[in-house]
Design a protein around this motif. Sequence first.
Motif, PDB file in Angstrom:
ATOM      1  N   UNK A 101       0.638  -1.368   0.049  1.00 52.90           N
ATOM      2  CA  UNK A 101       0.200   0.008   0.107  1.00 52.90           C
ATOM      3  C   UNK A 101       1.052   1.093  -0.069  1.00 52.90           C
ATOM      4  N   UNK A 102       0.427   2.433  -0.419  1.00 51.70           N
ATOM      5  CA  UNK A 102       1.052   3.576  -0.947  1.00 51.70           C
ATOM      6  C   UNK A 102       0.815   4.267   0.503  1.00 51.70           C
ATOM      7  N   UNK A 103       1.811   4.449   1.240  1.00 52.23           N
ATOM      8  CA  UNK A 103       1.612   5.307   2.655  1.00 52.23           C
ATOM      9  C   UNK A 103       1.090   6.758   2.495  1.00 52.23           C
ATOM     10  N   UNK A 104       1.406   7.261   1.201  1.00 54.49           N
ATOM     11  CA  UNK A 104       0.869   8.630   1.052  1.00 54.49           C
ATOM     12  C   UNK A 104      -0.543   8.873   0.248  1.00 54.49           C
ATOM     13  N   UNK A 105      -1.071   7.589  -0.144  1.00 55.97           N
ATOM     14  CA  UNK A 105      -2.298   7.736  -0.858  1.00 55.97           C
ATOM     15  C   UNK A 105      -3.131   6.295  -0.466  1.00 55.97           C
ATOM     16  N   UNK A 106      -4.298   6.368  -1.195  1.00 55.25           N
ATOM     17  CA  UNK A 106      -5.175   5.168  -1.045  1.00 55.25           C
ATOM     18  C   UNK A 106      -4.804   3.942  -1.969  1.00 55.25           C
ATOM     19  N   UNK A 107      -3.774   3.995  -2.747  1.00 53.08           N
ATOM     20  CA  UNK A 107      -3.584   2.923  -3.553  1.00 53.08           C
ATOM     21  C   UNK A 107      -2.947   1.660  -2.997  1.00 53.08           C
ATOM     22  N   UNK A 108      -3.353   0.586  -3.557  1.00 55.40           N
ATOM     23  CA  UNK A 108      -2.711  -0.664  -3.040  1.00 55.40           C
ATOM     24  C   UNK A 108      -2.165  -1.414  -4.260  1.00 55.40           C
ATOM     25  N   UNK A 109      -1.365  -2.492  -3.953  1.00 58.47           N
ATOM     26  CA  UNK A 109      -1.123  -3.427  -5.002  1.00 58.47           C
ATOM     27  C   UNK A 109      -0.836  -4.812  -4.774  1.00 58.47           C
ATOM     28  N   UNK A 110      -1.245  -5.699  -5.279  1.00 60.00           N
ATOM     29  CA  UNK A 110      -1.062  -7.112  -4.691  1.00 60.00           C
ATOM     30  C   UNK A 110      -0.408  -7.925  -6.013  1.00 60.00           C
ATOM     31  N   UNK A 111       0.642  -8.653  -5.500  1.00 61.39           N
ATOM     32  CA  UNK A 111       1.528  -9.488  -6.383  1.00 61.39           C
ATOM     33  C   UNK A 111       1.793 -10.712  -6.246  1.00 61.39           C
ATOM     34  N   UNK A 112       1.906 -11.692  -6.904  1.00 64.61           N
ATOM     35  CA  UNK A 112       2.277 -12.923  -6.642  1.00 64.61           C
ATOM     36  C   UNK A 112       3.111 -13.498  -7.763  1.00 64.61           C
ATOM     37  N   UNK A 113       4.055 -14.588  -7.437  1.00 67.14           N
ATOM     38  CA  UNK A 113       4.564 -15.219  -8.732  1.00 67.14           C
ATOM     39  C   UNK A 113       5.280 -16.666  -8.025  1.00 67.14           C
ATOM     40  N   UNK A 114       5.981 -17.222  -9.066  1.00 65.60           N
ATOM     41  CA  UNK A 114       6.521 -18.469  -8.720  1.00 65.60           C
ATOM     42  C   UNK A 114       7.206 -18.988  -9.691  1.00 65.60           C
ATOM     43  N   UNK A 115       8.642 -19.490  -9.205  1.00 62.96           N
ATOM     44  CA  UNK A 115       9.403 -19.940 -10.193  1.00 62.96           C
ATOM     45  C   UNK A 115      10.127 -21.199  -9.653  1.00 62.96           C
ATOM     46  N   UNK A 116      10.720 -22.004 -10.787  1.00 60.28           N
ATOM     47  CA  UNK A 116      11.362 -23.261 -10.595  1.00 60.28           C
ATOM     48  C   UNK A 116      12.775 -22.915 -11.247  1.00 60.28           C
ATOM     49  N   UNK A 117      13.753 -23.074 -10.196  1.00 59.68           N
ATOM     50  CA  UNK A 117      15.183 -22.942 -10.735  1.00 59.68           C
ATOM     51  C   UNK A 117      16.003 -24.271 -10.813  1.00 59.68           C
ATOM     52  N   UNK A 118      16.435 -24.365 -11.756  1.00 55.49           N
ATOM     53  CA  UNK A 118      17.500 -25.569 -11.958  1.00 55.49           C
ATOM     54  C   UNK A 118      18.823 -24.878 -12.104  1.00 55.49           C
TER      55      UNK A 118
END
Length: 472
Positions: free
Chosen positions: A291-308
């Motif tokens: 969330x942006x501390x100076x405004x109402x904006x929020x952001x949700x992120x997710x991800x996955x990776x497989x590393x050899x």
Amino acid sequence: MRKKLTANLFKAFVFAGSAAMLLGGAKQAAADNLSDAMIGAYKTSGLLEQNRALLRAQDENVAAAVARLRPVVDWVARAERQYVRNGNGTIATSNHDSTLSTGIDVSWLLFDNGVSRLSQLAAQETVLATRQALIDIEQQVLFSAVQAYVNVLLQQDTVALRSNNLRLLREELRAANDRFEVGEVTRTDVALAESRVAGAQANLIESQGDLRNARATYIQAVGSAPGPIAGQPPLPQRVASLQSAESIAMRNHPSLLSQQHAVKAADFASQSNSRNLGPSVTLRANATHASDASGPGTRDTSGASVTLSQRLYSGGSLASARRASIARLQAERGQLITTQRAVTQDVSAAFVALETARASLVSSNEQVRAARVAFDGIREEATLGARTTLDVLEAEQELLNAQTARVQSRANQALAAYALLQSQGLLTAEHLGLAVEIYDPTLYYNLVKDAPAHVSKRSKDLDRVMRALGKN
């Protein structure tokens, strides 16, 4: 059913590890026979408690090895502030951006070419080796109790013999004085008797000091002062032959079994280090809410990776570790050969010592019989004037020496018998049938081998066990 099983395990484990609790409620009865001495040593030995704790620590290494193949989940909170300044030569703008975020990061080793599995097997073999080392410590503790008991008995018998010798010499001194008064002997005879009385008094004082030292050693080994000693300890059943004794030792001696497991552990560790040169596969995933501390904006992120991944070069450290593990395996195999030979030599020495002690006791019994007959005869002849005071004193000394040799032979026979039992790996509370709660090392291991999480019920049961052990 699960609650009942956990409660039973908890009660059994706490009982097995709580020596001080067992002795704290009421005053322990003083040991008066060898079994009581060994029971006291088994219950109160700090050395046993120390090595039981070390075994539990080794059990946890198995849990750690199991955990390496499980996912690692982290909760992460971040506070970020960025300052950005843009300019085109004439106009400059700046921007401040503050962000608060929280999320979950997951890392899971899916494949490591068998390194973790081999490390787990090595840890399990190390646990088995440590269990056998604990049994060897138990043998040492029980044999120390045997030594302490036999030494107290030996010193008590020695004090009794020297007290009786002093009494007889005083009688001879009175008789010498009486004969001197009537002119049958000279002042020299009286002086000889006085000299022997003084020497006997000094020897008795020395023996009494040895007895006090023996009692102190008994307290250190057993945990309580000895009461009235019941008498000679019963000897364990005699082994048929030296070959039979060696065969039993090869199957049962904890030092040998411990080293065999140590070799297996080193073998698995060597294989693990060799596999460490191969590839690994890791899954990584995350989910974040910001969330942006100076405004109402929020952001949700997710991800996955497989590393050899495959390490190509590490400065030679992996190859060095592999060679070192091979060298350690070779060292453990060499130690196994040394241990086998040492166990065989110990069995042979103990067997010969027992046979020698038995033969010595037979000879000592005959020596005492002959010395007593000679003393009685010489003392009777002295009353008739056919023997001198010196003859009587020498006969008395000969009898005392024979009796002292006999009690020493008895002590040597008892020690040799239990030393032979120890050399075969049979001087344990379980084998001897001692009236104690036998410590079961599998109880704690079974609770931790699956690496229970801190929030699980089993982990909480383990915390209760550890707290109870800490109070002991």
